[in-house]
Design a protein around this motif. Structure first.
Motif, PDB file in Angstrom:
ATOM      1  N   GLU A  10      -1.909  -2.778  11.180  1.00 48.50           N
ATOM      2  CA  GLU A  10      -2.870  -2.796  10.095  1.00 48.50           C
ATOM      3  C   GLU A  10      -2.484  -3.851   9.064  1.00 48.50           C
ATOM      4  O   GLU A  10      -1.306  -4.051   8.765  1.00 48.50           O
ATOM      5  CB  GLU A  10      -2.962  -1.421   9.425  1.00 48.50           C
ATOM      6  CG  GLU A  10      -1.680  -0.959   8.753  1.00 48.50           C
ATOM      7  CD  GLU A  10      -1.838   0.374   8.030  1.00 48.50           C
ATOM      8  OE1 GLU A  10      -2.864   1.040   8.236  1.00 48.50           O
ATOM      9  OE2 GLU A  10      -0.944   0.727   7.243  1.00 48.50           O
ATOM     10  N   VAL A  11      -3.483  -4.527   8.544  1.00 51.14           N
ATOM     11  CA  VAL A  11      -3.297  -5.525   7.485  1.00 51.14           C
ATOM     12  C   VAL A  11      -4.238  -5.130   6.364  1.00 51.14           C
ATOM     13  O   VAL A  11      -5.453  -5.041   6.566  1.00 51.14           O
ATOM     14  CB  VAL A  11      -3.621  -6.952   7.992  1.00 51.14           C
ATOM     15  CG1 VAL A  11      -3.443  -7.958   6.858  1.00 51.14           C
ATOM     16  CG2 VAL A  11      -2.734  -7.310   9.172  1.00 51.14           C
ATOM     17  N   LYS A  12      -3.708  -4.873   5.167  1.00 54.34           N
ATOM     18  CA  LYS A  12      -4.544  -4.341   4.092  1.00 54.34           C
ATOM     19  C   LYS A  12      -4.177  -4.937   2.741  1.00 54.34           C
ATOM     20  O   LYS A  12      -3.049  -5.352   2.500  1.00 54.34           O
ATOM     21  CB  LYS A  12      -4.426  -2.826   4.047  1.00 54.34           C
ATOM     22  CG  LYS A  12      -3.011  -2.321   3.841  1.00 54.34           C
ATOM     23  CD  LYS A  12      -2.940  -0.822   4.034  1.00 54.34           C
ATOM     24  CE  LYS A  12      -1.511  -0.310   3.854  1.00 54.34           C
ATOM     25  NZ  LYS A  12      -1.418   1.134   4.080  1.00 54.34           N
ATOM     26  N   LYS A  13      -5.146  -4.941   1.877  1.00 56.37           N
ATOM     27  CA  LYS A  13      -4.982  -5.488   0.532  1.00 56.37           C
ATOM     28  C   LYS A  13      -4.580  -4.393  -0.440  1.00 56.37           C
ATOM     29  O   LYS A  13      -5.098  -3.274  -0.392  1.00 56.37           O
ATOM     30  CB  LYS A  13      -6.300  -6.129   0.075  1.00 56.37           C
ATOM     31  CG  LYS A  13      -6.270  -6.711  -1.335  1.00 56.37           C
ATOM     32  CD  LYS A  13      -7.559  -7.480  -1.645  1.00 56.37           C
ATOM     33  CE  LYS A  13      -8.757  -6.586  -1.614  1.00 56.37           C
ATOM     34  NZ  LYS A  13     -10.000  -7.304  -1.980  1.00 56.37           N
ATOM     35  N   ASN A  14      -3.636  -4.704  -1.330  1.00 59.54           N
ATOM     36  CA  ASN A  14      -3.271  -3.765  -2.380  1.00 59.54           C
ATOM     37  C   ASN A  14      -4.467  -3.522  -3.292  1.00 59.54           C
ATOM     38  O   ASN A  14      -5.184  -4.461  -3.639  1.00 59.54           O
ATOM     39  CB  ASN A  14      -2.105  -4.310  -3.226  1.00 59.54           C
ATOM     40  CG  ASN A  14      -0.770  -4.133  -2.534  1.00 59.54           C
ATOM     41  OD1 ASN A  14      -0.550  -3.138  -1.865  1.00 59.54           O
ATOM     42  ND2 ASN A  14       0.115  -5.108  -2.682  1.00 59.54           N
ATOM     43  N   PRO A  15      -4.697  -2.274  -3.718  1.00 58.38           N
ATOM     44  CA  PRO A  15      -5.865  -1.998  -4.553  1.00 58.38           C
ATOM     45  C   PRO A  15      -5.710  -2.438  -5.997  1.00 58.38           C
ATOM     46  O   PRO A  15      -6.662  -2.447  -6.746  1.00 58.38           O
ATOM     47  CB  PRO A  15      -5.988  -0.471  -4.467  1.00 58.38           C
ATOM     48  CG  PRO A  15      -4.586  -0.016  -4.242  1.00 58.38           C
ATOM     49  CD  PRO A  15      -3.946  -1.069  -3.380  1.00 58.38           C
ATOM     50  N   GLY A  16      -4.490  -2.788  -6.408  1.00 59.13           N
ATOM     51  CA  GLY A  16      -4.283  -3.201  -7.806  1.00 59.13           C
ATOM     52  C   GLY A  16      -4.432  -2.032  -8.752  1.00 59.13           C
ATOM     53  O   GLY A  16      -4.055  -0.902  -8.449  1.00 59.13           O
ATOM     54  N   VAL A  17      -5.043  -2.259  -9.910  1.00 57.54           N
ATOM     55  CA  VAL A  17      -5.170  -1.230 -10.940  1.00 57.54           C
ATOM     56  C   VAL A  17      -6.510  -0.511 -10.864  1.00 57.54           C
ATOM     57  O   VAL A  17      -6.837   0.272 -11.736  1.00 57.54           O
ATOM     58  CB  VAL A  17      -4.991  -1.841 -12.348  1.00 57.54           C
ATOM     59  CG1 VAL A  17      -3.606  -2.408 -12.520  1.00 57.54           C
ATOM     60  CG2 VAL A  17      -6.043  -2.925 -12.592  1.00 57.54           C
ATOM     61  N   ALA A  18      -7.282  -0.773  -9.826  1.00 60.84           N
ATOM     62  CA  ALA A  18      -8.617  -0.197  -9.740  1.00 60.84           C
ATOM     63  C   ALA A  18      -8.620   1.217  -9.179  1.00 60.84           C
ATOM     64  O   ALA A  18      -9.656   1.834  -9.063  1.00 60.84           O
ATOM     65  CB  ALA A  18      -9.501  -1.085  -8.872  1.00 60.84           C
ATOM     66  N   VAL A  19      -7.450   1.736  -8.822  1.00 64.19           N
ATOM     67  CA  VAL A  19      -7.386   3.072  -8.231  1.00 64.19           C
ATOM     68  C   VAL A  19      -7.674   4.128  -9.291  1.00 64.19           C
ATOM     69  O   VAL A  19      -7.053   4.159 -10.347  1.00 64.19           O
ATOM     70  CB  VAL A  19      -6.000   3.321  -7.606  1.00 64.19           C
ATOM     71  CG1 VAL A  19      -5.922   4.735  -7.065  1.00 64.19           C
ATOM     72  CG2 VAL A  19      -5.738   2.321  -6.501  1.00 64.19           C
ATOM     73  N   GLU A  20      -8.623   5.002  -8.986  1.00 63.39           N
ATOM     74  CA  GLU A  20      -8.959   6.082  -9.902  1.00 63.39           C
ATOM     75  C   GLU A  20      -7.971   7.227  -9.723  1.00 63.39           C
ATOM     76  O   GLU A  20      -7.599   7.578  -8.609  1.00 63.39           O
ATOM     77  CB  GLU A  20     -10.373   6.587  -9.597  1.00 63.39           C
ATOM     78  CG  GLU A  20     -10.784   7.790 -10.433  1.00 63.39           C
ATOM     79  CD  GLU A  20     -12.088   8.397  -9.950  1.00 63.39           C
ATOM     80  OE1 GLU A  20     -12.596   9.306 -10.609  1.00 63.39           O
ATOM     81  OE2 GLU A  20     -12.585   7.951  -8.892  1.00 63.39           O
ATOM     82  N   MET A  21      -7.514   7.784 -10.831  1.00 61.24           N
ATOM     83  CA  MET A  21      -6.613   8.929 -10.770  1.00 61.24           C
ATOM     84  C   MET A  21      -7.345  10.170 -11.274  1.00 61.24           C
ATOM     85  O   MET A  21      -7.946  10.147 -12.348  1.00 61.24           O
ATOM     86  CB  MET A  21      -5.364   8.680 -11.622  1.00 61.24           C
ATOM     87  CG  MET A  21      -4.460   7.601 -11.061  1.00 61.24           C
ATOM     88  SD  MET A  21      -3.820   8.028  -9.436  1.00 61.24           S
ATOM     89  CE  MET A  21      -2.986   6.515  -8.987  1.00 61.24           C
ATOM     90  N   ILE A  22      -7.306  11.224 -10.493  1.00 56.92           N
ATOM     91  CA  ILE A  22      -7.937  12.485 -10.867  1.00 56.92           C
ATOM     92  C   ILE A  22      -6.839  13.445 -11.284  1.00 56.92           C
ATOM     93  O   ILE A  22      -6.021  13.854 -10.466  1.00 56.92           O
ATOM     94  CB  ILE A  22      -8.756  13.057  -9.709  1.00 56.92           C
ATOM     95  CG1 ILE A  22      -9.823  12.042  -9.269  1.00 56.92           C
ATOM     96  CG2 ILE A  22      -9.408  14.377 -10.095  1.00 56.92           C
ATOM     97  CD1 ILE A  22     -10.608  12.466  -8.057  1.00 56.92           C
ATOM     98  N   ALA A  23      -6.808  13.774 -12.554  1.00 60.32           N
ATOM     99  CA  ALA A  23      -5.705  14.565 -13.089  1.00 60.32           C
ATOM    100  C   ALA A  23      -5.827  16.036 -12.745  1.00 60.32           C
ATOM    101  O   ALA A  23      -4.826  16.744 -12.660  1.00 60.32           O
ATOM    102  CB  ALA A  23      -5.626  14.386 -14.609  1.00 60.32           C
TER     103      ALA A  23
END
Length: 449
Positions: A183-196
């Motif tokens: 697998e070859v994949k791109k890092n999502p950066g800071v766009a990842v949503e966090m559900i607390a």
């Protein structure tokens, strides 16, 4: 749950820790490393001088044979008279170690070239040829399984082995179950949503129990499924999405919705939808089920399961990024709710106190953040209300109440016996009546005196 691809793909960054199957095709015996033969598929030249990227031109499913000239089940083309021609090509019928071979991750704007990838990919794989019992190490190049790696703006790609079509025929195989892949994949950066937090719903515990009892999953894997259902539907069986083309707790989309209706007349109920989910896992997504059964039963396993289920069962838009979100939700919320409760904490709390309790005092009972009366108050329980205790130590109890988790003093809680609750209530009412009669008799006696 809008489906992005027809073929299941097996990849989870955290799943690198999972064991790869060492079994050959069918019930074939596995030989020791020193028994593996070697065959050069490239005539002496390195087959990794360039990574093949011909997935866009193949136009076929990975469940079909990789070579377009295969016209019969045994890989031997038929001539115009209908007779099968004898082929000098050797048929590859399986791989010694299918599954994830390597994971390559890159940052936004730094997508590696095919030449860069070629330098990182294995130069050979072990294969089984038809009619031979021992695996053979065969040099290979690698091709992008779907799309055009060079021009696509997507962030997730899978590469599979490719061999000299002049020498070898590859029997059709399932990517997830039968083939090695990278697998070859791109890092999502800071766009990842966090559900607390994800407040408990009426169907959540039922889904969790089904995953444990009917699917044979551990708690971490069940938490991964819970995280995805929460994001997809909030556990609502009548949830509609994707412009009214997806339905249910798993948001079955288009054709899968049609299959759900055909599978059961109870497709609008939780029981019917969970039964169909199990059927899908056993008849089309078996690699997904096997992968979830292999995750470790801990917080990291919950993350792995949440990510993997998103990538390979739900397959929404931006699956990689959403998979990370759901992985963390499984790890940080659902594992704490259903998995971590089995682990004694630093104060010795364990699940021997698990069950339903009632606060039978007056006023409100404080829910605190820690095992101390000096800890912050984060909520309160009303007098007479029932509360779920997940673990305790005799002094303090971990509770779940109206979506909040925290600790309360156990001395204010009374365990509820659900089987005897009605009887106890009747006995209590009878006791009150008897006490009232005794009191009335006392009053009469006093009056007589």
């Amino acid at each position: 749950m809008k489906i992005q691809k027809k073929v299941l793909t097996l990849s989870c960054a955290a799943l690198l820790a999972l064991p790869l199957s060492a079994a050959g095709p069918f019930a074939m015996r596995i030989y020791a490393e020193d028994e593996v033969a070697t065959e050069d598929a490239s005539g002496g030249e390195s087959s990794l001088s360039a990574v093949q990227d011909d997935g866009a031109q193949s136009g076929g499913s990975l469940f079909e044979d990789q070579n377009t000239n295969i016209q019969s089940r045994d890989g031997i083309p038929a001539d115009e008279s209908g007779k099968k021609k004898q082929s000098s090509k050797k048929m590859i019928i399986g791989y010694r170690t299918p599954g994830l071979v390597k994971s390559v991750t890159y940052d936004e704007g730094s997508k590696p070239s095919l030449q860069t990838l070629a330098a990182q990919f294995p130069a050979a794989v072990d294969v089984y040829f038809a009619g031979e019992s021992k695996p053979v190490t065969l040099k290979t190049s690698w091709k992008c399984a779907e799309g055009d790696y060079g021009s696509s703006s997507g962030g997730y790609f899978i590469f599979v082995p490719a061999f000299d079509e002049g020498k070898y025929v590859v029997r059709g195989m399932s990517l997830t179950a039968d083939m090695p892949y990278i697998e070859v994949k791109k890092n999502p950066g800071v766009a990842v949503e966090m559900i607390a937090s994800a407040p408990p719903t009426v169907n959540e515990k039922k889904v969790f129990d089904y995953c444990i009892n009917e699917l044979g999953l551990n708690k971490a894997a069940a938490c991964g499924i819970l995280a995805n259902m929460y994001c997809e539907s909030g556990f609502r069986t009548n949830a509609l999405g994707d412009g009214g083309t997806s339905v249910g707790v798993c948001q079955w989309h288009n054709g899968r919705w049609t299959s759900l209706r055909a599978y059961t007349s109870d497709w609008q109920t939780l029981e019917g939808q969970l039964s169909y989910m199990k059927w899908e896992l056993e008849h089309g997504y078996s690699a997904t089920l096997n992968a979830l059964r292999a995750v470790s039963d801990d917080a990291q396993g919950a993350y792995d399961a949440g990510y993997f289920w998103c990538m390979h069962f739900e397959m929404p838009d931006s699956a990689h990024t959403r998979g990370i979100t759901r992985g963390y939700l499984a790890k940080n919320v659902y594992w704490q709710r259903y998995g971590a409760e089995d682990e004694p904490d630093e104060e010795g709390c364990n699940d021997s106190f698990e069950g339903e309790y009632v606060f039978d005092g007056e006023g409100n009972l404080n829910i605190r953040a820690g095992h101390s009366e000096e800890s912050d108050v984060i909520g309160s329980i009303k007098a007479g209300d029932k509360v779920e205790v997940t673990k305790g130590n005799g002094k303090w109890a971990h509770v779940l109440y109206e979506g909040k988790t925290g600790l309360v003093k156990m001395e204010y809680l009374t365990a509820v016996d659900t089987e005897e609750e009605d009887g106890a209530k009747r006995q209590g009412d009878a006791g009150k009546a008897e006490t009232a009669q005794e009191t009335e008799g006392d009053r009469e006696t006093e009056a007589d005196e």
